[in-house]
Design a protein around this motif. Structure first.
Motif, PDB file in Angstrom:
ATOM      1  N   ASP A  66       0.857  -1.194   0.000  1.00  0.00           N
ATOM      2  CA  ASP A  66       0.000   0.000   0.000  1.00  0.00           C
ATOM      3  C   ASP A  66       0.896   1.248   0.000  1.00  0.00           C
ATOM      4  OD1 ASP A  66      -1.864   1.984   0.326  1.00  0.00           O
ATOM      5  OD2 ASP A  66      -2.983   0.951   1.911  1.00  0.00           O
ATOM      6  N   HIS A  67       1.386   1.569  -1.181  1.00  0.00           N
ATOM      7  CA  HIS A  67       2.327   2.692  -1.281  1.00  0.00           C
ATOM      8  C   HIS A  67       1.650   4.033  -0.977  1.00  0.00           C
ATOM      9  CE1 HIS A  67       6.089   4.535  -2.390  1.00  0.00           C
ATOM     10  NE2 HIS A  67       5.489   5.301  -3.293  1.00  0.00           N
ATOM     11  N   GLU A  68       0.362   4.139  -1.320  1.00  0.00           N
ATOM     12  CA  GLU A  68      -0.361   5.399  -1.046  1.00  0.00           C
ATOM     13  C   GLU A  68      -0.401   5.663   0.463  1.00  0.00           C
ATOM     14  OE1 GLU A  68      -1.446   7.776  -3.130  1.00  0.00           O
ATOM     15  OE2 GLU A  68      -0.410   6.566  -4.647  1.00  0.00           O
ATOM     16  N   LYS A  69      -0.637   4.614   1.214  1.00  0.00           N
ATOM     17  CA  LYS A  69      -0.679   4.762   2.677  1.00  0.00           C
ATOM     18  C   LYS A  69       0.694   5.176   3.205  1.00  0.00           C
ATOM     19  CE  LYS A  69      -2.184   2.232   6.767  1.00  0.00           C
ATOM     20  NZ  LYS A  69      -2.485   0.905   7.284  1.00  0.00           N
ATOM     21  N   TRP A  70       1.725   4.567   2.648  1.00  0.00           N
ATOM     22  CA  TRP A  70       3.092   4.920   3.062  1.00  0.00           C
ATOM     23  C   TRP A  70       3.382   6.393   2.733  1.00  0.00           C
ATOM     24  CZ3 TRP A  70       7.427   6.707   0.469  1.00  0.00           C
ATOM     25  CH2 TRP A  70       8.634   6.682   1.193  1.00  0.00           C
ATOM     26  N   LEU A  71       2.947   6.811   1.528  1.00  0.00           N
ATOM     27  CA  LEU A  71       3.157   8.212   1.138  1.00  0.00           C
ATOM     28  C   LEU A  71       2.460   9.162   2.122  1.00  0.00           C
ATOM     29  CD1 LEU A  71       2.777   8.095  -2.767  1.00  0.00           C
ATOM     30  CD2 LEU A  71       4.843   8.741  -1.484  1.00  0.00           C
ATOM     31  N   GLY A  72       1.282   8.753   2.567  1.00  0.00           N
ATOM     32  CA  GLY A  72       0.555   9.571   3.551  1.00  0.00           C
ATOM     33  C   GLY A  72       1.323   9.657   4.863  1.00  0.00           C
ATOM     34  N   PHE A  73       1.979   8.582   5.238  1.00  0.00           N
ATOM     35  CA  PHE A  73       2.716   8.525   6.504  1.00  0.00           C
ATOM     36  C   PHE A  73       3.937   9.441   6.481  1.00  0.00           C
ATOM     37  CE2 PHE A  73       5.543   6.558   9.673  1.00  0.00           C
ATOM     38  CZ  PHE A  73       4.668   6.432  10.740  1.00  0.00           C
TER      39      PHE A  73
END
Ligand code: SF4
Length: 172
Positions: A66-73
């Protein structure tokens, strides 16, 4: 003693697994690396880890990518230099997942292959990991671990990436 080993890629897993086995650990491999971009690169690194796991007759527990979630983090830290605040957050993201997976599986200890790389500061990784119960601060680059990982990866003809993982670490 069982340890859940967060693995960043196949080459880094080689010497780390070897060392843990020699020290008497039962190793459970865990691939959780939503920091890696693009997804095809994530799949490629996972595929190389499977080759190492097969050699040791080990299974690999895999986290959903889940790269989008990582980007959000890591939002707001995109422009940080490699080795800085973005990387610290990145380590926290992956080690938190490793900690939670270890607890879920009833495994008391966990660690990470991230310390194999001579490009990563092990003390920085330890300072993040030590926030979590059960973290084992093992410096896998020590005792010739980095050189051993290079040699084993060559022997196994493993793909070795030329950038750390996220899009911000890709050099043009
Ligand atoms: S450079 Fe590597 S450690 Fe740093 S944020 Fe990117 S993937 Fe994570």
């Amino acid at each position: 003693m069982t340890i859940l080993l967060h693995v960043c890629c196949g080459p880094c897993s080689t010497a780390s697994i070897e060392r843990l086995i020699a020290e008497g650990w039962t190793v459970v491999l865990y691939f959780s690396n939503s920091n890696i971009y693009p997804e095809a690169e994530h799949a490629k690194r996972y595929g190389e880890l499977l080759k190492v796991a097969a050699l040791h007759k080990m299974e690999v527990i895999t986290e959903v990518y889940d790269h989008e979630k990582w980007l959000g983090f890591i939002a707001g830290l995109e422009g940080e230099r490699e080795g800085g605040a973005r990387c610290r957050a990145c380590f926290a993201y992956n080690l938190a997942q490793a900690h939670d997976k270890a607890r879920e599986l009833g495994i008391e200890h966990f660690s990470t292959t991230l310390t194999v790389s001579r490009f990563k500061n092990s003390r920085q990784i330890f300072s993040v990991g030590e926030r979590f119960d059960g973290f084992e601060a093992i410096d896998f680059k020590k005792r010739g671990g980095f050189e051993r990982s290079i040699r084993l990866a060559k022997e196994m003809n493993l793909y070795r990436q030329h950038y750390c993982g996220c899009e911000f670490s890709i050099r043009s």
